[in-house]
Design an enzyme around this catalytic site. Structure first.
Site, short mmCIF file in Angstrom:
data_model
loop_
_atom_site.label_atom_id
_atom_site.label_comp_id
_atom_site.label_asym_id
_atom_site.label_seq_id
_atom_site.Cartn_x
_atom_site.Cartn_y
_atom_site.Cartn_z
N GLU A 102 0.84 -1.20 0.00
CA GLU A 102 0.00 0.00 0.00
C GLU A 102 0.87 1.25 0.00
OE1 GLU A 102 -2.68 1.26 -0.55
OE2 GLU A 102 -4.41 0.28 0.35
N ASP A 103 0.36 2.31 -0.61
CA ASP A 103 1.07 3.59 -0.56
C ASP A 103 0.94 4.21 0.83
OD1 ASP A 103 -1.67 3.94 -0.91
OD2 ASP A 103 -1.49 5.60 -2.33
N ASP A 106 -4.21 5.10 6.20
CA ASP A 106 -4.70 6.28 6.90
C ASP A 106 -5.66 5.78 8.01
OD1 ASP A 106 -5.69 8.80 7.53
OD2 ASP A 106 -6.41 9.28 5.54
N LYS A 134 -0.41 6.94 8.84
CA LYS A 134 -0.81 8.06 9.71
C LYS A 134 -1.39 7.48 11.00
CE LYS A 134 -2.18 11.12 5.88
NZ LYS A 134 -3.33 11.78 5.20
N PHE A 155 -2.32 15.99 4.68
CA PHE A 155 -2.48 15.45 3.33
C PHE A 155 -1.17 15.53 2.57
CE2 PHE A 155 -3.84 15.15 -1.04
CZ PHE A 155 -4.72 14.09 -0.97
N VAL A 156 -0.79 14.42 1.94
CA VAL A 156 0.48 14.38 1.20
C VAL A 156 0.25 13.89 -0.24
CG1 VAL A 156 1.92 14.02 3.24
CG2 VAL A 156 1.01 12.03 2.05
N ASP A 162 -1.85 10.76 -4.87
CA ASP A 162 -2.41 11.84 -5.68
C ASP A 162 -3.27 12.81 -4.89
OD1 ASP A 162 -4.63 9.90 -5.34
OD2 ASP A 162 -5.69 11.26 -6.69
N ARG A 168 0.86 12.24 -8.75
CA ARG A 168 1.36 10.87 -8.53
C ARG A 168 2.78 10.67 -9.05
NH1 ARG A 168 -2.86 7.56 -6.98
NH2 ARG A 168 -4.86 7.93 -7.98
P1 IMP Z 1 -7.75 4.71 4.49
O1 IMP Z 1 -8.33 5.87 5.25
O2 IMP Z 1 -6.66 4.01 5.26
O3 IMP Z 1 -8.82 3.78 4.02
O4 IMP Z 1 -7.04 5.36 3.23
C1 IMP Z 1 -7.49 5.05 1.97
C2 IMP Z 1 -6.84 5.76 0.85
O5 IMP Z 1 -6.94 7.18 1.02
C3 IMP Z 1 -5.37 5.51 0.63
O6 IMP Z 1 -5.10 4.29 0.00
C4 IMP Z 1 -5.03 6.69 -0.25
O7 IMP Z 1 -5.40 6.39 -1.58
C5 IMP Z 1 -5.92 7.77 0.29
N1 IMP Z 1 -5.18 8.68 1.18
C6 IMP Z 1 -5.16 8.73 2.53
N2 IMP Z 1 -4.37 9.72 2.96
C7 IMP Z 1 -3.87 10.32 1.85
C8 IMP Z 1 -2.98 11.42 1.64
O8 IMP Z 1 -2.46 12.08 2.56
N3 IMP Z 1 -2.71 11.73 0.34
C9 IMP Z 1 -3.23 11.04 -0.71
N4 IMP Z 1 -4.06 10.01 -0.56
C10 IMP Z 1 -4.38 9.65 0.71
MG MG Z 2 -4.15 3.53 -1.97
#
Ligand code: IMP
Ligand code: MG
Length: 179
Positions: A102-103, A106, A134, A155-156, A162, A168
């Site tokens: 995963e990138d 969050d 995070k 936010f990054v 992206d 990206r």
């Molecule tokens: P989750 O809240 O862990 O489900 O995050 C889901 C998705 O939100 C990640 O896979 C990213 O695609 C996107 N995301 C969360 N935080 C960021 C950020 O800071 N920048 C860009 N995309 C984010």
């Molecule tokens: Mg993702």
């Protein structure tokens, strides 16, 4: 400090590419030590993980499989719209060690959904490798086996991540500048 506009917001440099690459090398070393001799399949989650996956798997010995999955919204769903189906699982993952790439993790909601769906294919083990995390935003208790860099709840963009589809392709990671 380099500030650049991406789409309609300003961002400043946060994690330079050299640091990202050093961190990924450390993750690869650990993965190689932990999973030596196992039947491993790496699963990059598109779109965000493409750059992280490319950098990481160059440093993994060749005897492994690599594939990419994508979360797609259910067509015609009438419900919340948050339920997403994992597409692209062609390989037989039964009894294999799956490493999700995963990138960013969050809240962890996406990751939980992915793991739930992968478990249906009865892999031997599922591990998680994420470039960014995070911790302040994390709502789940799924173990993150390999975490590159823990970041604050900002936010990054860049290195695969992206903002509205932009940014990206940036080699470095940038953090939003509050107006
Ligand atoms: P989750 O809240 O862990 O489900 O995050 C889901 C998705 O939100 C990640 O896979 C990213 O695609 C996107 N995301 C969360 N935080 C960021 C950020 O800071 N920048 C860009 N995309 C984010
Ligand atoms: Mg993702």
């Amino acid at each position: 400090m380099e500030v650049r506009k991406i789409h309609d917001k300003k961002f400043k440099i946060f994690i330079p590419n050299a640091e990202i690459r050093t961190v990924i090398t450390g993750m690869a070393d650990k993965i190689n030590r932990d999973l030596e001799g196992r039947d491993v399949i790496f699963m990059g989650i598109l779109n965000g993980a493409f750059m992280f996956a490319a950098e990481l798997i160059k440093q993994i010995p060749p005897n492994c499989q690599i594939t990419f999955l994508k979360l797609a919204s259910y067509a015609g769903t009438s419900s919340t719209g948050t339920v997403k189906r994992l597409i692209g699982i062609n390989e037989d993952i039964h009894d294999k060690t799956v490493v999700i790439l995963e990138d960013i993790v969050d809240t962890g909601i996406t990751l939980e959904n992915i793991i739930k769906q992968l478990k249906g294919y009865e892999p031997g083990e599922i591990r998680v490798a994420t470039l960014l995390h995070k911790p302040e935003a994390y709502l789940k208790d799924i173990t993150l086996d390999y975490v590159g860099i823990e970041i604050p709840n900002d936010f990054v963009v860049g290195f695969g991540l992206d903002y509205e589809g932009f940014g990206r392709n940036l080699a470095d990671i940038y953090r939003v500048v509050e107006p």
